[in-house]
Design a protein around this motif. Structure first.
Motif, PDB file in Angstrom:
ATOM      1  N   THR A  75      35.549  42.503  42.853  1.00 48.72           N
ATOM      2  CA  THR A  75      35.414  43.915  43.205  1.00 48.72           C
ATOM      3  C   THR A  75      36.674  44.402  43.910  1.00 48.72           C
ATOM      4  N   HIS A  76      37.226  45.514  43.467  1.00 48.48           N
ATOM      5  CA  HIS A  76      38.412  46.140  44.051  1.00 48.48           C
ATOM      6  C   HIS A  76      39.565  45.158  44.277  1.00 48.48           C
ATOM      7  N   SER A 109      35.493  52.164  50.043  1.00 51.41           N
ATOM      8  CA  SER A 109      35.878  53.093  48.987  1.00 51.41           C
ATOM      9  C   SER A 109      37.355  53.455  49.120  1.00 51.41           C
ATOM     10  N   SER A 168      40.695  41.381  47.965  1.00 49.49           N
ATOM     11  CA  SER A 168      39.873  42.505  47.494  1.00 49.49           C
ATOM     12  C   SER A 168      39.258  43.205  48.700  1.00 49.49           C
ATOM     13  N   ASP A 178      43.229  43.610  44.618  1.00 44.12           N
ATOM     14  CA  ASP A 178      44.522  44.157  45.016  1.00 44.12           C
ATOM     15  C   ASP A 178      45.609  43.221  44.489  1.00 44.12           C
TER      16      ASP A 178
END
Length: 105
Positions: A11-12, A32, A28, A14
């Protein structure tokens, strides 16, 4: 050469760096985009938002969270590196480097 596209459940994600044993380390963040954007407005302090460092097996693409933080006292990690059973985390917002001992990949 040939290229293969694969996916890993992170998730998310980087930044991605090589760890040990053919593992990729992915920093990560949990918040938000808008929560992360407020980090740019913090001057002279660390941005304490939750993050994970996820190890991804380079052969199977299976994932494992090797470190998780609520964001305090470490600032949000945007990169992670591994050496001698230590995980080093870096950030774009703040003036600290995280050093986490006894991490097994």
């Amino acid at each position: 050469g040939r290229h293969h596209q694969v996916t890993a459940d992170v998730t998310h994600p980087d930044n991605i760096n090589w760890g040990a044993n053919n593992q990729l380390l992915v920093a990560s963040q949990s918040p938000s985009f808008f929560d992360m954007a407020r980090c740019f407005q913090i001057k002279g302090k660390s941005c304490a938002v939750p993050f994970n460092v996820v190890a991804v097996d380079g052969d199977t693409m299976k994932t494992k969270v090797v470190f998780s933080s609520t964001g305090a006292p470490l600032p949000v990690a945007t990169a992670a590196a591994y050496h001698d059973n230590r995980l080093y985390t870096g950030t774009f917002a703040g003036d600290r480097i995280g050093i986490i001992s006894d991490v097994k990949l």
